[in-house]
Design an enzyme around this catalytic site. Structure first.
Site, PDB file in Angstrom:
ATOM      1  N   ASP A  63       0.881  -1.171   0.000  1.00 54.55           N
ATOM      2  CA  ASP A  63       0.000   0.000   0.000  1.00 54.55           C
ATOM      3  C   ASP A  63       0.918   1.221   0.000  1.00 54.55           C
ATOM      4  O   ASP A  63       1.656   1.437   0.969  1.00 54.55           O
ATOM      5  CB  ASP A  63      -0.886  -0.022   1.245  1.00 54.55           C
ATOM      6  CG  ASP A  63      -1.785   1.198   1.332  1.00 54.55           C
ATOM      7  OD1 ASP A  63      -1.611   2.142   0.522  1.00 54.55           O
ATOM      8  OD2 ASP A  63      -2.659   1.215   2.215  1.00 54.55           O
ATOM      9  N   VAL A  64       0.859   2.012  -1.066  1.00 54.88           N
ATOM     10  CA  VAL A  64       1.830   3.115  -1.191  1.00 54.88           C
ATOM     11  C   VAL A  64       1.612   4.220  -0.156  1.00 54.88           C
ATOM     12  O   VAL A  64       2.442   5.112  -0.031  1.00 54.88           O
ATOM     13  CB  VAL A  64       1.848   3.734  -2.609  1.00 54.88           C
ATOM     14  CG1 VAL A  64       2.357   2.746  -3.630  1.00 54.88           C
ATOM     15  CG2 VAL A  64       0.496   4.331  -2.990  1.00 54.88           C
ATOM     16  N   TYR A 155      -7.831  15.364  -6.823  1.00 50.49           N
ATOM     17  CA  TYR A 155      -6.909  14.738  -7.784  1.00 50.49           C
ATOM     18  C   TYR A 155      -6.023  15.790  -8.446  1.00 50.49           C
ATOM     19  O   TYR A 155      -4.814  15.600  -8.601  1.00 50.49           O
ATOM     20  CB  TYR A 155      -7.744  13.995  -8.839  1.00 50.49           C
ATOM     21  CG  TYR A 155      -6.952  13.189  -9.843  1.00 50.49           C
ATOM     22  CD1 TYR A 155      -6.529  11.895  -9.556  1.00 50.49           C
ATOM     23  CD2 TYR A 155      -6.665  13.698 -11.113  1.00 50.49           C
ATOM     24  CE1 TYR A 155      -5.840  11.133 -10.489  1.00 50.49           C
ATOM     25  CE2 TYR A 155      -5.969  12.953 -12.057  1.00 50.49           C
ATOM     26  CZ  TYR A 155      -5.565  11.661 -11.738  1.00 50.49           C
ATOM     27  OH  TYR A 155      -4.876  10.916 -12.673  1.00 50.49           O
ATOM     28  N   THR A 190      -7.806   3.139 -19.281  1.00 48.82           N
ATOM     29  CA  THR A 190      -7.411   2.136 -18.284  1.00 48.82           C
ATOM     30  C   THR A 190      -8.546   2.026 -17.257  1.00 48.82           C
ATOM     31  O   THR A 190      -9.452   2.873 -17.236  1.00 48.82           O
ATOM     32  CB  THR A 190      -6.129   2.549 -17.517  1.00 48.82           C
ATOM     33  OG1 THR A 190      -6.477   3.615 -16.626  1.00 48.82           O
ATOM     34  CG2 THR A 190      -5.006   2.975 -18.444  1.00 48.82           C
TER      35      THR A 190
HETATM   36  P1  NAD Z   1      -5.049   1.820 -13.132  1.00 49.82           P
HETATM   37  O1  NAD Z   1      -6.224   1.901 -12.264  1.00 49.82           O
HETATM   38  O2  NAD Z   1      -5.105   0.958 -14.342  1.00 49.82           O
HETATM   39  O3  NAD Z   1      -3.746   1.415 -12.282  1.00 49.82           O
HETATM   40  C1  NAD Z   1      -3.485   1.978 -11.041  1.00 49.82           C
HETATM   41  C2  NAD Z   1      -2.813   0.938 -10.175  1.00 49.82           C
HETATM   42  O4  NAD Z   1      -2.508   1.556  -8.914  1.00 49.82           O
HETATM   43  C3  NAD Z   1      -3.705  -0.284  -9.881  1.00 49.82           C
HETATM   44  O5  NAD Z   1      -3.001  -1.484 -10.158  1.00 49.82           O
HETATM   45  C4  NAD Z   1      -4.013  -0.147  -8.400  1.00 49.82           C
HETATM   46  O6  NAD Z   1      -4.169  -1.391  -7.735  1.00 49.82           O
HETATM   47  C5  NAD Z   1      -2.781   0.618  -7.902  1.00 49.82           C
HETATM   48  N1  NAD Z   1      -3.031   1.289  -6.642  1.00 49.82           N
HETATM   49  C6  NAD Z   1      -4.029   2.130  -6.317  1.00 49.82           C
HETATM   50  N2  NAD Z   1      -3.935   2.519  -5.043  1.00 49.82           N
HETATM   51  C7  NAD Z   1      -2.848   1.908  -4.523  1.00 49.82           C
HETATM   52  C8  NAD Z   1      -2.236   1.893  -3.242  1.00 49.82           C
HETATM   53  N3  NAD Z   1      -2.732   2.596  -2.212  1.00 49.82           N
HETATM   54  N4  NAD Z   1      -1.114   1.163  -3.074  1.00 49.82           N
HETATM   55  C9  NAD Z   1      -0.611   0.428  -4.093  1.00 49.82           C
HETATM   56  N5  NAD Z   1      -1.147   0.394  -5.322  1.00 49.82           N
HETATM   57  C10 NAD Z   1      -2.254   1.116  -5.538  1.00 49.82           C
HETATM   58  O7  NAD Z   1      -4.737   3.326 -13.555  1.00 49.82           O
HETATM   59  P2  NAD Z   1      -3.738   3.973 -14.615  1.00 49.82           P
HETATM   60  O8  NAD Z   1      -4.563   4.746 -15.552  1.00 49.82           O
HETATM   61  O9  NAD Z   1      -2.780   3.002 -15.121  1.00 49.82           O
HETATM   62  O10 NAD Z   1      -3.017   5.019 -13.662  1.00 49.82           O
HETATM   63  C11 NAD Z   1      -1.625   5.003 -13.428  1.00 49.82           C
HETATM   64  C12 NAD Z   1      -1.197   6.412 -13.048  1.00 49.82           C
HETATM   65  O11 NAD Z   1      -1.412   7.251 -14.180  1.00 49.82           O
HETATM   66  C13 NAD Z   1      -1.998   7.036 -11.898  1.00 49.82           C
HETATM   67  O12 NAD Z   1      -1.143   7.798 -11.093  1.00 49.82           O
HETATM   68  C14 NAD Z   1      -2.961   7.937 -12.619  1.00 49.82           C
HETATM   69  O13 NAD Z   1      -3.370   9.018 -11.805  1.00 49.82           O
HETATM   70  C15 NAD Z   1      -2.107   8.401 -13.770  1.00 49.82           C
HETATM   71  N6  NAD Z   1      -2.881   8.930 -14.906  1.00 49.82           N
HETATM   72  C16 NAD Z   1      -3.847   8.173 -15.487  1.00 49.82           C
HETATM   73  C17 NAD Z   1      -4.585   8.734 -16.511  1.00 49.82           C
HETATM   74  C18 NAD Z   1      -5.714   7.997 -17.168  1.00 49.82           C
HETATM   75  O14 NAD Z   1      -6.537   8.638 -17.840  1.00 49.82           O
HETATM   76  N7  NAD Z   1      -5.826   6.681 -17.044  1.00 49.82           N
HETATM   77  C19 NAD Z   1      -4.305  10.020 -16.987  1.00 49.82           C
HETATM   78  C20 NAD Z   1      -3.283  10.735 -16.370  1.00 49.82           C
HETATM   79  C21 NAD Z   1      -2.577  10.184 -15.335  1.00 49.82           C
END
Ligand code: NAD
Length: 249
Positions: A63-64, A155, A190
């Protein structure tokens, strides 16, 4: 020669989406991979695919938001894979809610995971990067942290914080050969986007020059570039921002 041969990369949030795509691309480029995520089943599946493809890869349930959990995982990865060279912080959540309905708990939860989680990963990877005499940290921010957006006060605050923290980390750690950058993707298809409404998505999609969301595979090459810096150590404290048509959709 493979760009990341003999490198060890830790990827928080590597069980899904952008983090998983980065893990796959880094492994294809020769890195040993450690995925740190709270989702053990999804993490095991990612590691299974990587190892089937011949990569060295391990998973740690983390858990980060927990300093102890992150520190223990970083120490254990460094022991098992003999060091850490690259950290990618991709763990995150997204939980759309109008400000008038947002509770203190909502705010704290998002900031804990999306901002403090990035600090803790960097904090506990740092001694291992220092032990190597240099390394790379790549924080996954968001265009929302630059441009803002509705229904996401928590966020946007967290992601703007990640961009600011990336600059501070970059300035402080560059003299040690640890280069820190952020990637600020636009909307990427995603599971994270399950956290916003269909109306939010439709409004976002209408703003995009390509008329579609990006894919995690379109973000991963930027993370590879920042991990390998083929032109030399030129990328320090930059936020590369796909979405506005400059780099990626
Ligand atoms: P995702 O939901 O596919 O993956 C996120 C991962 O983070 C998951 O595997 C989840 O289990 C893990 N996670 C969440 N909370 C956690 C915790 N407390 N401890 C450990 N792991 C945890 O999402 P994604 O789209 O791949 O997002 C990855 C990053 O990219 C994030 O920081 C997100 O904010 C950022 N981001 C995503 C988007 C988008 O549109 N998808 C756009 C900009 C930025």
């Amino acid at each position: 020669m493979k760009a990341l041969k003999d490198k060890v990369a830790v990827i928080t949030g590597g069980a899904s989406g952008i983090g998983a795509a980065v893990a796959r691309l880094y492994a294809e480029n020769g890195a040993a991979i450690a995925v740190l995520d709270r989702d053990a089943a999804a993490g095991a599946a990612v590691i299974g695919h990587l190892t089937e493809a011949g990569a060295t890869a391990l998973f740690a349930e983390v858990d980060v938001t927990s300093s102890d959990s992150v520190r223990q995982a970083m120490d254990s990865v460094a022991e098992q894979l003999r060091g850490i060279d690259i950290l990618v912080t991709a763990a995150g959540i997204l939980d759309e809610k109008p400000m008038a309905e947002m509770t203190e708990q909502d705010f704290d939860r998002t900031v804990d995971i999306d901002l403090k989680g990035v600090f803790l990963a960097g904090r506990w990877a740092l001694p291992h990067l220092q032990a190597r005499g240099g390394g790379r940290i790549i924080n996954i921010a968001s265009q929302l942290g630059i441009k803002g957006g509705t229904g996401l006060v928590h966020y946007v605050a967290a992601k703007a914080g990640v961009i600011g923290m990336t600059k501070a980390m970059a300035l402080e750690l560059a003299p040690e050969g640890i280069l820190v950058n952020a990637i600020a993707p636009g909307p990427i298809d995603t599971p994270l986007l399950n956290g916003v409404t269909e109306e939010w998505k439709a409004a976002k999609r209408a703003e995009l020059p390509l008329g579609r969301f990006g894919t995690a595979e379109e973000i991963a090459p930027t993370a590879l570039l920042l991990a390998s810096s083929p032109g030399g150590d030129i990328y320090v404290g930059q936020t590369l921002g796909p979405n506005s048509g400059d780099v990626m959709p």
